[in-house]
Design a protein around this motif. Sequence first.
Motif, short mmCIF file in Angstrom:
data_model
loop_
_atom_site.label_atom_id
_atom_site.label_comp_id
_atom_site.label_asym_id
_atom_site.label_seq_id
_atom_site.Cartn_x
_atom_site.Cartn_y
_atom_site.Cartn_z
N THR A 41 -8.03 1.85 -4.82
CA THR A 41 -8.16 3.27 -4.05
C THR A 41 -9.22 3.33 -2.93
O THR A 41 -10.16 2.93 -2.95
N ASP A 82 0.65 -1.29 0.15
CA ASP A 82 0.03 0.09 0.00
C ASP A 82 0.85 1.32 -0.07
O ASP A 82 1.76 1.32 0.53
N LEU A 133 -5.30 11.28 6.90
CA LEU A 133 -5.62 10.49 5.72
C LEU A 133 -6.13 11.24 4.58
O LEU A 133 -7.04 11.72 4.52
N GLY A 148 0.16 5.63 0.06
CA GLY A 148 -0.77 6.86 0.36
C GLY A 148 -0.14 8.25 0.55
O GLY A 148 0.91 8.50 0.65
N TYR A 208 -0.92 11.60 3.02
CA TYR A 208 -1.41 12.12 4.40
C TYR A 208 -1.01 13.77 4.24
O TYR A 208 -0.33 14.22 3.52
N THR A 255 -5.24 6.36 -0.27
CA THR A 255 -4.50 5.08 -0.20
C THR A 255 -4.62 4.48 -1.43
O THR A 255 -5.94 4.64 -2.20
#
Length: 120
Positions: free
Chosen positions: A56, A32, A46, A34, A36, A49
């Motif tokens: 997604t 994964d 968040l 992502g 933030y 991701t």
Amino acid sequence: VQLQASGGGLVQAGGSLRLSCAASGSIFNINDMGWYRQAPGKRRELVATITSGGTTTYTDSMKDRFSISRDNAKNTVYLQMNSLKPEDTAVYYCNAYIRRWGTIRDDPYWGQGTQVTVSS
């Protein structure tokens, strides 16, 4: 292993930016990835991701304006941000779960952060 984020800057409200984050080093596999963000005086939250297969997830307030993608061949994750608002101003951090060569677990890594400032 390092994550290097880029693409932040100053943009007017309604504008767009594309963030990039490239992973480098002794990488066996990246799971994964992502993005933030952390605004001044607020907790890190968040944004989105993406799995290695391309699935997604988004925070609801951003899913209509932001789009996450990745290029597995380049070990890079992207965040396309459209219709930016002043409240999107924050430091944006990339994150990835990476398995290094010779290990059997995925460890979390963070990029250094890139500043996004949206003026009204």
